[in-house]
Enzyme design. Sequence first.
Site, PDB file in Angstrom:
ATOM      1  N   VAL A 290       0.795  -1.008   0.187  1.00 19.72           N
ATOM      2  CA  VAL A 290      -0.093  -0.168   0.279  1.00 19.72           C
ATOM      3  C   VAL A 290       0.945   1.140   0.084  1.00 19.72           C
ATOM      4  O   VAL A 290       1.428   1.243   0.832  1.00 19.72           O
ATOM      5  CB  VAL A 290      -1.025   0.101   0.995  1.00 19.72           C
ATOM      6  CG1 VAL A 290      -1.802   1.105   1.155  1.00 19.72           C
ATOM      7  CG2 VAL A 290      -2.318  -1.040   1.310  1.00 19.72           C
ATOM      8  N   ARG A 291       0.758   1.938  -0.980  1.00 21.80           N
ATOM      9  CA  ARG A 291       1.837   3.488  -0.913  1.00 21.80           C
ATOM     10  C   ARG A 291       0.958   3.873   0.148  1.00 21.80           C
ATOM     11  O   ARG A 291       0.132   4.704   0.084  1.00 21.80           O
ATOM     12  CB  ARG A 291       1.259   4.164  -1.986  1.00 21.80           C
ATOM     13  CG  ARG A 291       1.645   3.204  -3.632  1.00 21.80           C
ATOM     14  CD  ARG A 291       1.822   3.928  -4.962  1.00 21.80           C
ATOM     15  NE  ARG A 291       2.998   3.745  -5.607  1.00 21.80           N
ATOM     16  CZ  ARG A 291       2.840   3.034  -6.679  1.00 21.80           C
ATOM     17  NH1 ARG A 291       1.474   2.798  -6.682  1.00 21.80           N
ATOM     18  NH2 ARG A 291       3.390   2.765  -7.680  1.00 21.80           N
TER      19      ARG A 291
ATOM     20  N   GLU B  90      -8.014  23.756  -3.828  1.00 21.56           N
ATOM     21  CA  GLU B  90      -9.263  23.176  -4.836  1.00 21.56           C
ATOM     22  C   GLU B  90     -10.052  24.542  -4.137  1.00 21.56           C
ATOM     23  O   GLU B  90     -11.477  25.142  -3.668  1.00 21.56           O
ATOM     24  CB  GLU B  90     -10.287  21.921  -2.610  1.00 21.56           C
ATOM     25  CG  GLU B  90      -9.625  20.964  -2.465  1.00 21.56           C
ATOM     26  CD  GLU B  90     -11.148  20.335  -2.014  1.00 21.56           C
ATOM     27  OE1 GLU B  90     -11.955  21.233  -1.624  1.00 21.56           O
ATOM     28  OE2 GLU B  90     -10.645  19.342  -0.906  1.00 21.56           O
TER      29      GLU B  90
ATOM     30  N   MET C 163     -13.850  14.024  -6.972  1.00 22.85           N
ATOM     31  CA  MET C 163     -14.365  14.227  -5.476  1.00 22.85           C
ATOM     32  C   MET C 163     -15.947  13.896  -5.846  1.00 22.85           C
ATOM     33  O   MET C 163     -16.502  14.542  -5.240  1.00 22.85           O
ATOM     34  CB  MET C 163     -14.074  15.095  -4.615  1.00 22.85           C
ATOM     35  CG  MET C 163     -12.380  15.519  -4.562  1.00 22.85           C
ATOM     36  SD  MET C 163     -11.419  16.610  -3.114  1.00 22.85           S
ATOM     37  CE  MET C 163     -11.577  17.678  -4.895  1.00 22.85           C
TER      38      MET C 163
ATOM     39  N   TRP D 121     -13.240   9.798   0.824  1.00 25.53           N
ATOM     40  CA  TRP D 121     -13.180  10.306   1.789  1.00 25.53           C
ATOM     41  C   TRP D 121     -13.749   9.989   3.111  1.00 25.53           C
ATOM     42  O   TRP D 121     -15.283  10.610   3.249  1.00 25.53           O
ATOM     43  CB  TRP D 121     -13.231  11.571   1.792  1.00 25.53           C
ATOM     44  CG  TRP D 121     -12.959  13.098   2.596  1.00 25.53           C
ATOM     45  CD1 TRP D 121     -14.359  12.923   3.532  1.00 25.53           C
ATOM     46  CD2 TRP D 121     -11.763  13.130   3.023  1.00 25.53           C
ATOM     47  NE1 TRP D 121     -13.521  14.400   4.154  1.00 25.53           N
ATOM     48  CE2 TRP D 121     -11.781  14.079   4.353  1.00 25.53           C
ATOM     49  CE3 TRP D 121      -9.986  13.881   2.906  1.00 25.53           C
ATOM     50  CZ2 TRP D 121     -10.941  14.926   4.965  1.00 25.53           C
ATOM     51  CZ3 TRP D 121      -9.801  14.328   2.875  1.00 25.53           C
ATOM     52  CH2 TRP D 121      -9.916  14.934   4.207  1.00 25.53           C
TER      53      TRP D 121
END
Length: 370
Positions: free
Chosen positions: A85-86, A128, A192, A347
Amino acid sequence: MKHLKYIILFLLTILIFKSKSKECPCSNVQSCKPLEIGPRKEFIGFSVNSTHYPFYNWEYLTTIGIFYNEEIEDQLLCIAKASGVRLVYSAIYPVDQLSNQTNIDQWINEKVELVQNTFTDGLNFDVEDPITDPIVAKQYTQLVAATNKALKSVNPFYQISVDVAWDASNCIDERCYDYVGLSEASDFLVVMDYDMQSRVYTKTCFASANSPPSLVYSGMENFTKLGIDENLLVMALPWYGYNYPCIGANYTLQTFECIIPPSNYLGCNCSDASGIEINYSLIMDMLNDTEIQNGGIQWNSELESPYFNFIDLFSGTQHQMWFDNPDSLSIKVQIARSMNLRGVGVWNIDQLWEDPFLSSGMWDALNSFF
């Protein structure tokens, strides 16, 4: 989440100045090398809690985006490396400095050092801010490209991803970014697919779904219409919901419409800013709390999302909760599968219970992509 992420990212920049090269903390020192894994299908989880990692599903995840200020714990690093897993740091750059080449060069060097010195595997750009000037949008793309080039020159397996709004065609939240250029300058885009009620142009404001599948699909389709390859798109979904106060009278616990107070966001009268973000685990705990009067989970077939009405314990007034559960998430994950996207994301992965039995449905819903 909008304000929380900026606070986290501001604090994270402090970590750059703290990071110094250290010895590998893992029993196998080879584990501290960057993961030499080429392009693959992704399950990226955003993490905001430095100690919650024992409760992650390590068999499902492929990448974790670090969104907290604390240093990465040694055990987390070693588990991630052993699991393939990075770990990638969130990266934000001030938009008003995109023309400052001296600042850019220093920022890129600091990010490269941070990744190298902490044995991590790359960066996840999470700018964002509104960008309406095409010149500034191009400068952001150039920043991502230059950072990617700098990291890849150290190790070609370092990963660069970019978080983008849920629709590429409508300047969502005034983010008129160079989406094609960003997809070419990075390894993939993380779309997102949440906070879709941030700006709603209606006279009367209503509570509504955070991530309706119809908008998820249309938004993703608009990325592909720009010529962006599906394999460069990751669908990120929410493990949280919105608690909205209903104003007015004549509500029952079975009422569908919930009029909410106006809340200006970027000049728009109606926004999810009228609500409060609530973790999925807390939402389910509220439903099971016998002291909280509620109407039970209801399903809106048009929005393909669950919601419920309840009486707030403090104000004694009616509220409406919109959220995602395994059923609604599975619908969107199947869209990702059918479109042959690069992967899915969440998220955030710290919004479930510590009990894996209670949390398994949410993990499984996302992993049904594979």
